[in-house]
Design an enzyme around this catalytic site. Structure first.
Site, PDB file in Angstrom:
ATOM      1  N   LYS A  76       2.035   1.738  -8.258  1.00 17.71           N
ATOM      2  CA  LYS A  76       2.656   2.492  -7.162  1.00 17.71           C
ATOM      3  C   LYS A  76       3.433   1.514  -6.283  1.00 17.71           C
ATOM      4  O   LYS A  76       3.148   0.325  -6.285  1.00 17.71           O
ATOM      5  CB  LYS A  76       1.580   3.175  -6.326  1.00 17.71           C
ATOM      6  CG  LYS A  76       0.838   4.233  -7.109  1.00 17.71           C
ATOM      7  CD  LYS A  76       0.300   5.281  -6.180  1.00 17.71           C
ATOM      8  CE  LYS A  76      -0.662   6.173  -6.913  1.00 17.71           C
ATOM      9  NZ  LYS A  76      -1.806   6.511  -6.082  1.00 17.71           N
ATOM     10  N   HIS A 136       4.339  -0.347  -0.372  1.00 18.03           N
ATOM     11  CA  HIS A 136       5.123   0.207   0.734  1.00 18.03           C
ATOM     12  C   HIS A 136       4.941  -0.582   2.025  1.00 18.03           C
ATOM     13  O   HIS A 136       4.235  -1.594   2.069  1.00 18.03           O
ATOM     14  CB  HIS A 136       4.824   1.688   0.924  1.00 18.03           C
ATOM     15  CG  HIS A 136       3.370   1.993   1.158  1.00 18.03           C
ATOM     16  ND1 HIS A 136       2.684   1.534   2.241  1.00 18.03           N
ATOM     17  CD2 HIS A 136       2.486   2.718   0.415  1.00 18.03           C
ATOM     18  CE1 HIS A 136       1.446   1.958   2.183  1.00 18.03           C
ATOM     19  NE2 HIS A 136       1.293   2.671   1.079  1.00 18.03           N
ATOM     20  N   HIS A 188       1.573  -1.689   3.203  1.00 12.99           N
ATOM     21  CA  HIS A 188       1.019  -2.871   2.540  1.00 12.99           C
ATOM     22  C   HIS A 188       1.675  -4.142   3.051  1.00 12.99           C
ATOM     23  O   HIS A 188       1.027  -5.177   3.187  1.00 12.99           O
ATOM     24  CB  HIS A 188       1.205  -2.764   1.024  1.00 12.99           C
ATOM     25  CG  HIS A 188       0.554  -1.557   0.427  1.00 12.99           C
ATOM     26  ND1 HIS A 188       1.234  -0.635  -0.317  1.00 12.99           N
ATOM     27  CD2 HIS A 188      -0.721  -1.101   0.507  1.00 12.99           C
ATOM     28  CE1 HIS A 188       0.409   0.329  -0.688  1.00 12.99           C
ATOM     29  NE2 HIS A 188      -0.791   0.075  -0.191  1.00 12.99           N
TER      30      HIS A 188
HETATM   31  N1  ARG Z   1      -5.188   0.756  -1.386  1.00 18.12           N
HETATM   32  C1  ARG Z   1      -5.284   1.481  -0.160  1.00 18.12           C
HETATM   33  C2  ARG Z   1      -3.969   2.175   0.146  1.00 18.12           C
HETATM   34  O1  ARG Z   1      -2.941   1.782  -0.335  1.00 18.12           O
HETATM   35  C3  ARG Z   1      -5.650   0.611   1.002  1.00 18.12           C
HETATM   36  C4  ARG Z   1      -7.036   0.034   0.920  1.00 18.12           C
HETATM   37  C5  ARG Z   1      -7.630  -0.192   2.271  1.00 18.12           C
HETATM   38  N2  ARG Z   1      -8.913  -0.804   2.207  1.00 18.12           N
HETATM   39  C6  ARG Z   1     -10.059  -0.178   2.023  1.00 18.12           C
HETATM   40  N3  ARG Z   1     -11.156  -0.891   1.957  1.00 18.12           N
HETATM   41  N4  ARG Z   1     -10.124   1.128   1.928  1.00 18.12           N
HETATM   42  O2  ARG Z   1      -3.950   3.125   0.898  1.00 18.12           O
END
Ligand code: ARG
Length: 638
Positions: free
Chosen positions: A171, A174, A177
């Protein structure tokens, strides 16, 4: 000379203090890394007999100033809580009693309810400049803050886990991130500088039915070469393609269903269903399925690592949703059920905070599903098991999640569940650092926004900006590399300029400009300081023996005063956890340095004066570089 000797020279001017007596009486101070601690201690000691307030009550209320014309320290008189007297009258009285000939401070100035204190420029310059040059990259770091017991270093360092970046495989990477990456890396650097033992974790989104779908896509349209060459893009395109196929298929099925046809067979053969079955194979640890998925993951990580390297970031651990085992989740599921936190509802398992916690808080946290009816564990469930696993593994004193504000509720629910499970002290060690949105971010190459694309766009734009100044451009040795570093600095500085919580607009033109408070401006400031040193032709030995009493001009002293603030600013940032605390200071510093150049010639001055000024600019270069590195920028030399 060691930093302690430099301090002792300063201390010898004061008749009542030694380094030992200071650390005895003011255990939170560390003059050997922050000379302003000594200044505050001295001030508190002088003020005690004048005010009749004990010095250890004065010390903590002494604050710094935000503009040099107010002084270097402020005493907010009401904070001393002296009954029955008007603060401004007290101020005037105390100012009059303050010694004329204090070795470190001028006579204080009164300003309403405040007393303002200006340091004497001479002794400050003679202390700060050598100390910065001796400490180098360590100036602004404070190894004591992260010690379990600052009196006994053998007790070791406190441990912090910083989770940041955390993109999702296949994905787009964005803006959320990107911000998590920039802010998280900054926080990790900050804690490292404060002497903590820091573990950086990247928690990848790398598990779920969508990875079953991705595997199907690869089986149908995958290209081995493309996967090896550019896994992130290839996987993304496969995913986009199959998602579209799936959508079309679902729509067709809906149509037929509406028309009253029997769609049972179509549904059973659908991509959706196949993806579900494929993912089931993955969770059942089917060898081939797991191997393919692992290749996607590993190849993506190799790519991510290369991109993070451009930002000077290295993770200690690539964790991710896939790394949370079914066993670990079953274990917490059982525990939650036993402790009455979860309940069953039509085959699904959920947590109803409105029942568990009375009042507003429970309402705010709402209800959330932990396990779906078909048995799949959800995002939150993984986070619960992962958090407890991390505690087991790292026994952290503190853990920070750097995640966008959109997930505020998710993290509040997570921490509350840990608390409800009876792990109150673990929950208290966890902190969500959130941030606002980036508006208007799209790249020249269309709408796909991978980190690499973002950085390349900035570098391209930067390169165009540089080409506009032909004379300077022709002198740049490595225009590509320079444009790349400047582009990265642009993005990062723009991101860290405002408060984390604010949204901001991604504006290439503004952030790549050399004018205004931008990344390129900071780089320019650093290269200019570096070039003075190259041109001045002064040896390190000469600099070490510089006669700093020659630094008398107001411009020189103002630079010194700002340089002296850096350890305080770094320490304050540990409280605000806001990159802008550092960025704001850094722009103030670079502006004061830049306006000093016309007044403090180096090349062309008398030899002794030239050496003294060079030592000052060398110290300035060190501090600007240290601030930049803390922010995650790579200071350029040319
Ligand atoms: N991968 C998730 C996203 O893109 C963010 C992860 C955040 N960290 C966690 N421990 N939930 O939305």
């Amino acid at each position: 000379m060691a930093p302690a000797d430099t301090l002792n020279t300063l201390l010898s001017k004061l008749n009542n203090l030694t380094l030992d007596s200071i650390s005895e009486k003011y255990p939170t101070t560390h003059p050997e890394v922050n000379p302003f601690d000594l200044y505050r201690v001295h001030l508190a000691e002088i003020l005690a007999p004048i005010t009749g307030v004990a010095s250890d009550k004065i010390y903590p209320v002494l604050s710094w100033t935000n503009t040099l014309d107010k002084g270097d320290f402020l005493l907010p008189i009401p904070a001393l809580r002296i009954k029955g007297a008007k603060p401004d009258a007290l101020g005037a009285e105390w100012a009059a009693k303050f010694p004329e000939d204090d070795p470190l401070f001028e006579k204080p100035v009164t300003a309403g309810n405040f007393l303002g204190f200006f340091t004497r420029g001479g002794p400050l310059a003679q202390t700060i400049v050598p100390m910065i040059r001796q400490l180098g990259e360590d100036y602004g770091r404070n190894r004591f803050l992260g010690m379990r017991d600052p009196k006994d270093p053998s007790q070791g360092k406190k441990r912090i886990v910083v989770e940041f970046s955390s993109p999702n495989i296949a994905k787009p990477f964005h803006a959320g991130h990107l911000r998590s990456t920039i802010i998280g890396s900054f926080l990790a650097n900050l804690y490292e500088g404060a002497g903590w033992d820091v573990t950086r974790i990247n928690y990848l989104g790398d598990w779920g039915k969508q990875y079953g779908l991705l595997a199907l896509a690869y089986e149908r349209h995958g290209d081995e070469n493309a996967l090896n060459q550019d896994p992130i893009n290839h996987l993304f395109h496969l995913y986009v393609r199959i998602s579209a196929e799936k959508e079309a298929e679902n729509a067709a099925i809906e149509e037929k269903k509406k028309a009253g046809e029997d769609v049972t067979e179509l549904v059973a053969k659908s991509l959706d269903e196949q993806a579900r079955r494929y993912f089931r194979k993955m969770t059942d640890r089917d060898e081939a399925a797991v191997a393919l998925w692992k290749r996607f993951r590993d190849l993506s990580i190799v790519r991510y690592k290369a991109t993070y390297a451009r930002l000077n970031i290295k993770f200690d651990e690539y964790s991710g949703e896939s790394q949370v085992t079914e066993e670990a989740m079953e274990k917490v599921a059982k525990e939650m059920a036993e402790k009455g936190i979860t309940k069953e509802d039509q085959g699904a398992v959920l947590v109803d905070f409105t029942e568990l916690i009375p009042g507003k808080e429970g309402k705010r946290l709402g209800k959330t599903v932990i396990r779906k009816r078909d048995g799949t564990a959800l995002y939150l469930t993984r986070d619960i098991a992962e958090l407890l696993g991390r505690y087991e593994k790292y026994k952290f004193d503190h853990m920070i999640y750097v995640v966008a504000s959109q997930q505020d509720l998710h993290l509040q629910q997570l921490f509350k569940i840990i608390d409800l499970l009876g792990y109150k002290d673990i929950a208290q060690r966890c902190q969500h650092i959130n941030f606002g949105l980036v508006l208007g971010m799209s790249t020249r190459r269309g709408t796909v926004k991978f980190l690499d694309d973002i950085l390349r766009d900035c570098a391209d734009h930067m390169h165009d900006v540089m080409r506009k100044n032909e004379a300077k451009y022709s002198q740049v040795e490595d225009p590509e590399g320079t444009a790349d570093t400047l582009g990265i600095s642009s993005v990062m500085t723009q991101d860290m300029s405002g408060k984390r919580g604010n949204n901001y607009t991604f504006d290439l033109a503004v952030m790549t400009s050399f004018e205004g408070d931008t990344g390129p401006y900071l780089q320019y400031a650093h290269t200019r300081l570096s070039s003075i040193k190259r041109r001045a032709n002064v040896t390190d030995e000469e600099l070490a023996n510089a006669d700093l009493s020659l630094l008398t001009e107001a411009h020189a002293i103002n630079v010194v005063r700002l340089l002296a603030q850096w350890p305080d600013v770094a320490q304050n940032t540990l409280r605000t956890l806001e990159p802008t605390t550092v960025v704001t200071y850094l722009f103030r510093l670079t502006h004061v340095i830049s306006s000093s150049y016309d007044h403090l010639q180096v090349v062309g001055s008398e030899p002794e004066l030239k050496i003294a000024r060079m030592a000052l600019y060398d110290a300035a270069r060190i501090v600007v570089g240290n601030c930049m590195r803390l922010l995650g920028l790579s200071p350029l030399l040319r």
